[in-house]
Design a protein around this motif. Structure first.
Motif, short mmCIF file in Angstrom:
data_model
loop_
_atom_site.label_atom_id
_atom_site.label_comp_id
_atom_site.label_asym_id
_atom_site.label_seq_id
_atom_site.Cartn_x
_atom_site.Cartn_y
_atom_site.Cartn_z
N ALA A 11 0.80 -1.23 0.00
CA ALA A 11 0.00 0.00 0.00
C ALA A 11 0.83 1.28 0.00
O ALA A 11 0.28 2.37 0.00
N THR A 56 -3.53 -3.46 0.41
CA THR A 56 -3.48 -2.61 -0.77
C THR A 56 -3.98 -1.20 -0.44
O THR A 56 -4.38 -0.91 0.68
N SER A 57 -3.99 -0.36 -1.46
CA SER A 57 -4.53 1.00 -1.30
C SER A 57 -5.04 1.45 -2.66
O SER A 57 -4.91 0.72 -3.65
N GLU A 58 -5.58 2.64 -2.67
CA GLU A 58 -6.08 3.18 -3.94
C GLU A 58 -4.97 3.15 -5.00
O GLU A 58 -3.81 3.43 -4.70
N LYS A 60 -3.81 0.51 -6.55
CA LYS A 60 -2.99 -0.71 -6.57
C LYS A 60 -3.74 -1.91 -7.15
O LYS A 60 -3.31 -3.05 -6.98
N SER A 61 -4.89 -1.65 -7.80
CA SER A 61 -5.70 -2.79 -8.26
C SER A 61 -5.00 -3.62 -9.32
O SER A 61 -5.31 -4.79 -9.51
N SER A 100 -7.55 -9.55 -0.14
CA SER A 100 -6.98 -8.21 -0.01
C SER A 100 -7.69 -7.42 1.09
O SER A 100 -8.88 -7.60 1.28
N ARG A 102 -7.71 -3.22 2.60
CA ARG A 102 -7.29 -1.87 2.23
C ARG A 102 -6.68 -1.13 3.40
O ARG A 102 -7.27 -1.08 4.48
N GLN A 103 -5.54 -0.52 3.18
CA GLN A 103 -5.01 0.44 4.14
C GLN A 103 -5.43 1.80 3.62
O GLN A 103 -5.01 2.21 2.54
N LYS A 104 -6.30 2.47 4.36
CA LYS A 104 -6.90 3.69 3.80
C LYS A 104 -5.94 4.86 3.70
O LYS A 104 -6.07 5.70 2.82
N THR A 115 -3.54 -3.69 9.73
CA THR A 115 -4.76 -3.71 8.91
C THR A 115 -5.20 -5.14 8.56
O THR A 115 -6.37 -5.38 8.31
#
Ligand code: UTP
Length: 290
Positions: A11, A56-58, A60-61, A100, A102-104, A115
């Motif tokens: 992330a 993951t994070s924004e 990283k899809s 998965s 998410r780590q915001k 997380t």
């Protein structure tokens, strides 16, 4: 208890590799013919781990997509009779069970691992950093799991670094052990100021952790760089129960750093079945022209 799960934090923002990582996760940058993250997943699979948890994070899809089934691509490859390519993609999407979380916000490695607490649960687990490559005959994760079966306590993988580079790493001060390449952890310090540690054992991105780390992380306040540092939590864990440092056999590359990434490409290219010899010839040629 066996280690069944591996947390792979991916992330981070990858600022050291900008602008390359503005729109592409650094874990997806290619080393010869596959993304960095695939080598790490393959190491974990070869070591017998049953489940991977990506943090993951924004943005990283692409990492999740890489290990997923791609219907359209599969269809096109079949139509074009590209059987071998199709099989390779199939292999990648069937490597292992992946989930998965998410780590915001990028609040640090310690926070990223925290997380994943609900999915890991109350069992020891492995952590492999998504940009740390280890090239070795026996997978690094396998070597550590073997030691874990023996000691049943947390383990951090370490490598020796020159004294003038210790300030870039988490450093372990340890006591040599009966077991080869193994040290009992006495003290740990994140990025020590030059001259403040006598140890050259630097922590790299492979860990086996007891689940108590989650409770410690939940109370860990932001440290170096305003991030929740894993090293601070590791130090607290090592004060509660035994912890070991293991000098793994192999070579580690920091693929999240430009120079480390170049070293990884050259090293993996030289050992590549199809390209190795030709690449070696090419390197010899260009060295002559220097
Ligand atoms: P790094 O410190 O190498 O990652 O963390 P970074 O923050 O992306 O790197 P730079 O310094 O900005 O270039 C090691 C691993 O931990 C993950 C990263 O994705 C990397 O795989 N990480 C780091 C997280 O998942 N979350 C974070 O908040 C920080």
């Amino acid at each position: 208890m066996d280690v069944r799960k591996a947390v792979i934090p991916v992330a981070g923002l990858g600022t050291r590799f900008l602008p390359a990582t503005k729109a592409i996760p650094k874990e997806m940058l290619t080393i010869v013919d596959r993304p960095t993250i695939q080598y790490i997943v393959e190491e974990v699979v070869a070591s017998g781990i049953e489940q991977i948890i990506f943090v993951t994070s924004e943005g990283k899809s692409a990492i999740e997509n890489h290990f997923d089934y791609n219907f359209q691509l599969d269809h096109v490859l079949k139509e074009k009779n590209k059987v071998l390519l199709g099989k390779e993609l199939d292999m990648i999407s069937n490597l292992i069970d992946i989930v998965s979380v998410r780590q915001k916000k990028p609040l640090g490695l310690g926070h990223a691992i925290w997380t994943a607490r609900h999915i890991v649960g109350n069992e020891p687990f492995m952590v492999c950093l998504g940009d740390d490559l280890v090239s070795s005959n026996v997978p690094c994760a396998w070597q550590m799991l073997e030691l874990f079966r023996d000691v049943g306590e947390s383990i951090v993988a370490v490598q020796r670094v020159p004294a003038d580079q210790t300030f870039q790493y988490g450093i372990v001060e340890g006591e040599a052990n009966d077991r080869e390449r193994t040290y009992k952890v006495k003290r740990m310090v994140e990025k020590p100021a030059p001259g403040t540690t006598g140890s050259d054992l630097a922590i790299i991105g492979r860990y086996i952790l007891m689940p108590e780390i989650f409770e410690i992380l939940s109370k860990t306040t932001p440290g170096h760089g305003g991030e929740i540092q894993l090293t601070d939590a590791l130090l607290a864990l090592s004060n509660r129960r035994e912890m070991y440092a293991y000098e793994f056999e192999g070579t580690r590359f920091d693929a999240g750093d430009k120079f480390g990434y170049l070293q990884a490409i050259v090293s993996y290219a030289l050992r590549h079945d199809e390209l190795g010899d030709a690449f070696m010839g090419y390197l010899k040629e260009i060295v002559k022209t220097l």
